[in-house]
Design a protein around this motif. Structure first.
Motif, PDB file in Angstrom:
ATOM      1  N   ASP A  11      51.591 -37.129 -37.992  1.00 45.52           N
ATOM      2  CA  ASP A  11      52.113 -38.178 -37.123  1.00 45.52           C
ATOM      3  C   ASP A  11      53.456 -37.754 -36.574  1.00 45.52           C
ATOM      4  O   ASP A  11      54.416 -37.583 -37.309  1.00 45.52           O
ATOM      5  N   THR A 221      46.890 -41.692 -30.187  1.00 37.94           N
ATOM      6  CA  THR A 221      47.850 -42.277 -31.126  1.00 37.94           C
ATOM      7  C   THR A 221      47.157 -43.472 -31.777  1.00 37.94           C
ATOM      8  O   THR A 221      46.150 -43.971 -31.259  1.00 37.94           O
ATOM      9  N   TYR A 260      47.448 -38.708 -37.392  1.00 40.34           N
ATOM     10  CA  TYR A 260      48.586 -39.609 -37.308  1.00 40.34           C
ATOM     11  C   TYR A 260      48.772 -40.306 -38.643  1.00 40.34           C
ATOM     12  O   TYR A 260      48.048 -41.213 -39.006  1.00 40.34           O
TER      13      TYR A 260
END
Length: 384
Positions: A11, A221, A260
């Protein structure tokens, strides 16, 4: 972003490069060919109170972010803002001036995701205009976490992740040296705004006179959103309104899909699975036109979705074949096909490539097509 900047395999904080030169270009022509308005070549009129401003990204092969301007009854609203750079700010301001408005007139900002070429200028926009800033809660969490983390935590995390992925010590050494020197006192991207409004999936955003609905599309994301403008197309193109697709759906590029995770997070995520599911959701929506954050507007979203689904399945099959020999994620990344030989891929982009390799391995494991080899450290994977 320089090529020797250390980068995280998981991430990334908001200042880290999100789209790598190793990202696949699946189009013979990745240039923006949209028509322009008057003598301002960085402004495109999409009709129906929607414009795009080409805001440059310094030292990045993507070239620019398409910041969209949406006219509302309470003033202009931006979809994304562009990279935090003086030239980018000047271009955004000049584009708005060409439309007869100014940064000070911005009513609100809707951020598709937290990466710096989308969220970077939001703090300056809010400071100049008092605009509200909206983002999905999952990406807001990343922004808040970045501001509360000591830089050393990220260096330790990056080093540990790379070691666990099988990276050689000579690759990890610059991170350890940077951690020891303390030369990076703050994480990048800290001038972007902490959002003050939450984008809620499936709900309409509060835009006076417009119907803009949020669609949660995790993958690139955790909190990436597309924004569906539920209005007739101004040129009467067939389909279901228009879609601001951020980085989720681009006409000629497959966006980076990596891990992430936070340093303290023990969950095993499946970003590629999230992305593929989100792609299918957008394909079913069938918008008349897609207005992405890079390259150019395009039609036939279902066809582009099929191309990307096929691309990732082909890549998964290729990795499954490579795993006939047990490999670490680093070893996989070295053998995967990128748009340049591995030895030519710069330092930071190698970290991103390893993250992408690991995301694909996790998908194979979840599908029952690969497994971790018991007792290996760093862990290796093999096909089953």
């Amino acid at each position: 972003m320089t090529e020797d900047t250390p980068q995280v395999t998981g991430d990334t904080p908001p200042g880290a490069e999100h789209t790598s030169p190793v990202t696949e270009d699946t189009s013979p022509d990745a240039q923006d060919t949209s028509p322009v308005t008057g003598d301002t070549p960085h402004v495109t009129d999409h009709g129906g109170g929607v414009w795009a401003i080409k805001v440059p990204i310094p030292d990045n092969p993507l070239g620019h972010t398409l910041v969209h301007v949406l006219d509302t009854d309470r003033g202009p609203v931006l979809v994304d803002t562009g990279w935090d750079d003086p030239a980018s700010w000047d271009t955004l301001a000049a584009g708005l001036a060409a439309l007869g408005t100014a940064v000070t007139d911005i009513h609100g900002v809707v951020i598709t995701h937290h990466h710096p070429d989308h969220h970077g200028l939001s703090g300056q926009v809010r400071e100049a205009s008092g605009a509200w800033i909206a983002m999905h809660a999952a990406d807001t969490e990343v922004v808040v976490r970045t501001r509360s983390s000591e830089p050393g935590v990220w260096f330790d995390y990056m080093s540990a992740k790379l070691a666990a992925a099988g990276a050689p010590e000579e690759h990890i050494a610059p991170l350890r040296a940077a951690r020891a020197s303390g030369r990076m006192r703050t994480l990048p991207g800290l001038r972007a705004a902490v959002p003050d409004r939450e984008i809620v999936p499936a709900e309409l955003l509060p835009l006076a006179g417009r119907r803009l609905r949020a669609i949660w599309t995790p993958g690139h994301t955790p909190g990436h959103v597309c924004l569906h403008l539920e209005e007739s197309h101004p040129a009467n193109l067939p389909g279901n309104g228009r879609l601001f697709s951020g980085d989720h759906l681009l006409p000629g590029i497959s966006p980076h899909i990596g891990l992430y995770e936070a340093p303290e997070d023990t969950r095993v995520t499946d970003p590629l699975g999230d992305y593929l599911d989100s792609l299918e959701r957008i394909g079913r929506l069938g918008p008349a036109e897609v207005l992405p954050a890079h390259q150019h507007a395009f039609t036939d979203a279902p066809a582009r979705v099929r191309e990307l689904l096929d691309h990732h399945e082909e890549r998964l099959r290729g990795l499954w074949t490579l795993l006939a020999e047990p490999l670490t994620p680093w070893g996989l990344a070295e053998r995967m096909e990128w748009n340049r030989p591995w030895e030519q891929i710069p330092y930071g982009s190698r970290n991103i490539a390893v993250s992408e390799a690991e995301a694909h391995v996790r998908r194979l494991v979840k599908q029952g097509r690969a497994e971790a080899v018991p007792g290996t450290d760093p862990v290796t994977y093999r096909a089953v």
